[in-house]
Design a protein around this motif. Structure first.
Motif, PDB file in Angstrom:
ATOM      1  N   LEU A  18      -6.671   1.057  25.955  1.00 56.48           N
ATOM      2  CA  LEU A  18      -4.903   0.748  26.181  1.00 56.48           C
ATOM      3  C   LEU A  18      -4.114  -0.427  25.785  1.00 56.48           C
ATOM      4  N   GLY A  19      -5.203  -1.178  24.369  1.00 52.87           N
ATOM      5  CA  GLY A  19      -4.468  -2.081  23.825  1.00 52.87           C
ATOM      6  C   GLY A  19      -3.298  -0.862  22.660  1.00 52.87           C
ATOM      7  N   LEU A  20      -4.199   0.321  22.016  1.00 49.22           N
ATOM      8  CA  LEU A  20      -4.200   1.388  21.154  1.00 49.22           C
ATOM      9  C   LEU A  20      -2.917   1.550  21.565  1.00 49.22           C
ATOM     10  N   VAL A  21      -2.552   2.059  22.550  1.00 48.33           N
ATOM     11  CA  VAL A  21      -1.958   3.063  23.175  1.00 48.33           C
ATOM     12  C   VAL A  21      -0.587   2.170  23.701  1.00 48.33           C
ATOM     13  N   ARG A  22      -0.289   1.456  23.758  1.00 47.90           N
ATOM     14  CA  ARG A  22       0.131   0.359  23.453  1.00 47.90           C
ATOM     15  C   ARG A  22       1.416  -0.420  22.566  1.00 47.90           C
ATOM     16  N   PHE A  23       0.494  -0.154  21.482  1.00 49.28           N
ATOM     17  CA  PHE A  23       0.444  -0.410  20.194  1.00 49.28           C
ATOM     18  C   PHE A  23       1.243   0.634  19.128  1.00 49.28           C
ATOM     19  N   LEU A  24       0.723   1.730  19.414  1.00 50.24           N
ATOM     20  CA  LEU A  24       1.366   3.000  18.995  1.00 50.24           C
ATOM     21  C   LEU A  24       2.748   3.252  19.853  1.00 50.24           C
TER      22      LEU A  24
END
Length: 106
Positions: A18-24
């Motif tokens: 989830l953190g990577l999706v939010r960052f992207l």
């Protein structure tokens, strides 16, 4: 999967943390930079290289649309770096302290 690209993308994004999706998603909105580490060898200090590095970094950040930044982990007694940051408009907004104390057993 090539026949169903519309179903592949959501499935792929669902498999990412989830953190990577939010960052992207948010990276297009980033307007701040954080400097984690930078240094000049002792034999080259005091020649203005720090200031040149900060100016080049500032120019690169502005080119990416970043308007503010943070230099982390600059020690309070690192007078050269603090002076160079001050010359380019930096100011201290936070201070972190580390304390040590001997531990006795018994």
């Amino acid at each position: 999967m090539a026949e169903q690209p519309r179903t592949f993308v959501p499935a792929f994004l669902g498999a990412l943390p989830l953190g990577l999706v939010r960052f992207l998603r948010a990276r297009r909105k980033l307007d701040r930079a954080r400097l984690l580490a930078m240094g000049v060898g002792e034999e080259h200090r005091g020649r203005g290289l720090e200031l040149l590095m900060y100016m080049a970094l500032s120019k690169a950040c502005h080119a990416q649309g970043m308007t503010t930044g943070e230099a982390s982990w600059v020690l309070a007694d690192n007078h050269h770096v603090n002076a160079a940051l001050s010359r380019v408009g930096g100011r201290i907004t936070k201070r972190y302290r580390l304390y040590s104390r001997p531990v006795s057993c018994g």
